[in-house]
Design a protein around this motif. Structure first.
Motif, short mmCIF file in Angstrom:
data_model
loop_
_atom_site.label_atom_id
_atom_site.label_comp_id
_atom_site.label_asym_id
_atom_site.label_seq_id
_atom_site.Cartn_x
_atom_site.Cartn_y
_atom_site.Cartn_z
N PRO A 187 -5.73 -6.37 8.77
CA PRO A 187 -4.40 -7.07 8.39
C PRO A 187 -3.33 -6.20 9.24
CG PRO A 187 -5.82 -6.62 6.44
CD PRO A 187 -6.29 -5.78 7.52
N ASN A 188 -2.12 -6.68 9.30
CA ASN A 188 -0.87 -6.12 9.71
C ASN A 188 0.16 -5.59 8.74
OD1 ASN A 188 -1.66 -6.17 12.63
ND2 ASN A 188 -1.34 -8.24 12.40
N TYR A 189 -0.53 -5.64 7.51
CA TYR A 189 0.12 -5.25 6.34
C TYR A 189 -0.82 -4.66 5.23
CZ TYR A 189 -2.00 -9.35 4.16
OH TYR A 189 -2.95 -10.07 3.92
N GLY A 190 -0.42 -3.79 4.23
CA GLY A 190 -1.17 -3.29 3.54
C GLY A 190 -1.11 -1.89 2.84
N ILE A 212 -9.02 1.53 7.01
CA ILE A 212 -8.50 0.44 7.83
C ILE A 212 -6.98 0.16 7.09
CG2 ILE A 212 -8.34 -2.03 8.07
CD1 ILE A 212 -10.18 -0.60 9.91
N GLY A 213 -6.63 0.44 5.93
CA GLY A 213 -5.53 0.22 5.07
C GLY A 213 -4.37 1.10 5.76
N ASP A 214 -4.85 2.29 6.10
CA ASP A 214 -4.00 3.15 6.73
C ASP A 214 -3.18 2.62 8.12
OD1 ASP A 214 -4.30 5.43 4.94
OD2 ASP A 214 -6.24 5.82 5.87
N VAL A 215 -4.00 2.17 8.83
CA VAL A 215 -3.38 1.18 10.28
C VAL A 215 -2.79 0.13 9.72
CG1 VAL A 215 -4.34 0.00 12.10
CG2 VAL A 215 -5.88 1.88 11.24
N SER A 216 -3.27 -0.73 8.82
CA SER A 216 -2.30 -1.68 8.60
C SER A 216 -0.96 -1.30 7.94
CB SER A 216 -3.24 -2.59 7.40
OG SER A 216 -4.46 -2.89 7.67
N HIS A 217 -0.57 -0.58 7.09
CA HIS A 217 0.22 0.19 6.38
C HIS A 217 1.10 0.68 7.49
CE1 HIS A 217 2.95 1.67 3.51
NE2 HIS A 217 2.87 2.69 3.94
N ALA A 219 -2.04 1.98 2.33
CA ALA A 219 -2.72 3.23 2.91
C ALA A 219 -3.59 3.52 1.98
CB ALA A 219 -1.37 4.39 3.05
N GLY A 220 -4.82 4.27 2.32
CA GLY A 220 -5.84 4.67 1.79
C GLY A 220 -6.62 3.65 1.14
N ARG A 221 -6.35 2.45 1.42
CA ARG A 221 -7.44 1.26 0.94
C ARG A 221 -8.31 0.84 2.16
NH1 ARG A 221 -4.91 -1.13 -3.67
NH2 ARG A 221 -4.03 0.41 -4.90
N GLY A 222 -9.49 0.01 1.80
CA GLY A 222 -10.05 -0.71 2.81
C GLY A 222 -11.19 0.15 3.48
N PRO A 223 -11.89 -0.26 4.36
CA PRO A 223 -13.14 0.29 4.89
C PRO A 223 -12.87 1.61 5.48
CG PRO A 223 -13.18 -2.07 5.49
CD PRO A 223 -11.76 -1.74 4.84
N ARG A 224 -13.73 2.53 5.33
CA ARG A 224 -13.51 3.77 6.14
C ARG A 224 -13.83 3.64 7.57
NH1 ARG A 224 -11.95 8.37 3.38
NH2 ARG A 224 -13.45 8.10 1.84
#
Ligand code: MF3
Ligand code: CO
Length: 256
Positions: A184-187, A146-151, A189-194
């Motif tokens: 989130p709309n910020y964050g 998810i962090g990839d999306v956010s970032h 990459a590589g973090r958060g749920p798969r």
């Protein structure tokens, strides 16, 4: 807990998403100078009822949200309450955020519409908010996080010098309007749920032309840019299939 939907359930998500897309297409035509935001809400409710669905926003939260859709004008980012007294005028932008339930599953999507002639810098804000959504969508691939999306969303919006609202996020969706995970709309990459096949979540950049800080209105709902500058919001419900991310609430030529 993050729900994983079966192929049958994903099909029901597509049906609810299509209804949401149709509503937004009609709202776009109705968002003209002189219309009240309650007119928009009535129109959305009518289409939902005709389809045999329901409006999960109605009565949601505390204090209970009193309408089917959110209508947020100019500096209002999200959760504007439709009203007979709020009349759209030339030069405004209005975000319509629609949740529709059909057969137990939900679609959730938002668009910021131009009312009459809108300033160039405001048009750009709206177009680039959509662009930020698509940058995020590209990263919503099986195996990513998810962090990839956010970032990706953040990088795009901040690259234009805009603010990314942090107090509100995208979210999982399915039988309920808000489920895990947070998106989130910020964050980083590589973090958060798969991200796995069968997930369903909303990506929804909320972007400010100026400073990212927001204030809550005294109706307990309305969220506005603290500096009073225009803001935009673009949202689709996304399901993850073996072929990649699929937007259930987006149809080219309809509400795309
Ligand atoms: N559609 C909004 C979202 O994107 C939620 C609407 S809040 C409600 O999460 F009160 F209107 F339901
Ligand atoms: Co929404």
């Amino acid at each position: 807990m993050i729900e994983v939907l079966s192929d049958y359930e994903l099909d029901l998500m597509r049906k609810a998403g299509k209804l949401t897309a149709v509503i937004l297409s009609e709202l776009r035509k109705a968002a003209v100078p002189g219309a009240s935001t309650k007119d928009l809400d009535d129109l959305a409710m009518q289409i939902i009822k005709e389809a045999g669905g329901s409006a999960p926003c109605l009565g949601y939260g505390e204090p209970p949200f009193p309408a089917a859709i959110c209508t947020s004008i100019n500096e209002v980012v999200v959760h504007g309450i439709p009203s007979r007294k709020v009349i759209l005028k030339d030069g405004d932008i209005v975000t319509c955020d629609v949740v529709a339930e059909l057969n137990g599953f939900m679609g959730d999507a938002a668009r910021t519409f131009f009312v009459g002639n809108v300033k160039e810098e405001t048009r750009l804000l709206v177009e680039r908010t959509k662009e930020a959504f698509f940058k995020g969508l590209e990263k919503a691939q099986i195996g990513n996080r998810i962090g990839d999306v956010s970032h990706a969303v953040q990088e795009c919006a901040e690259g234009y010098g805009y603010g990314v609202v942090r107090e509100l996020t995208g979210h999982g969706i399915g039988r309920n309007m808000h489920e895990d995970p947070e998106v989130p709309n910020y964050g980083k990459a590589g973090r958060g749920p798969r991200i796995v096949k069968g997930m369903a979540f909303c990506i929804e950049p909320m972007i400010t032309m100026g400073d990212r800080h927001v204030i809550l209105g005294n109706d307990g709902w309305k969220v506005s840019a603290a500096d009073g500058l225009p803001t935009a919001h673009y949202e689709n419900t996304v399901i993850i299939t073996e072929n990649g991310p699929e937007m259930t609430t987006y149809e080219e030529g309809l509400n795309g």
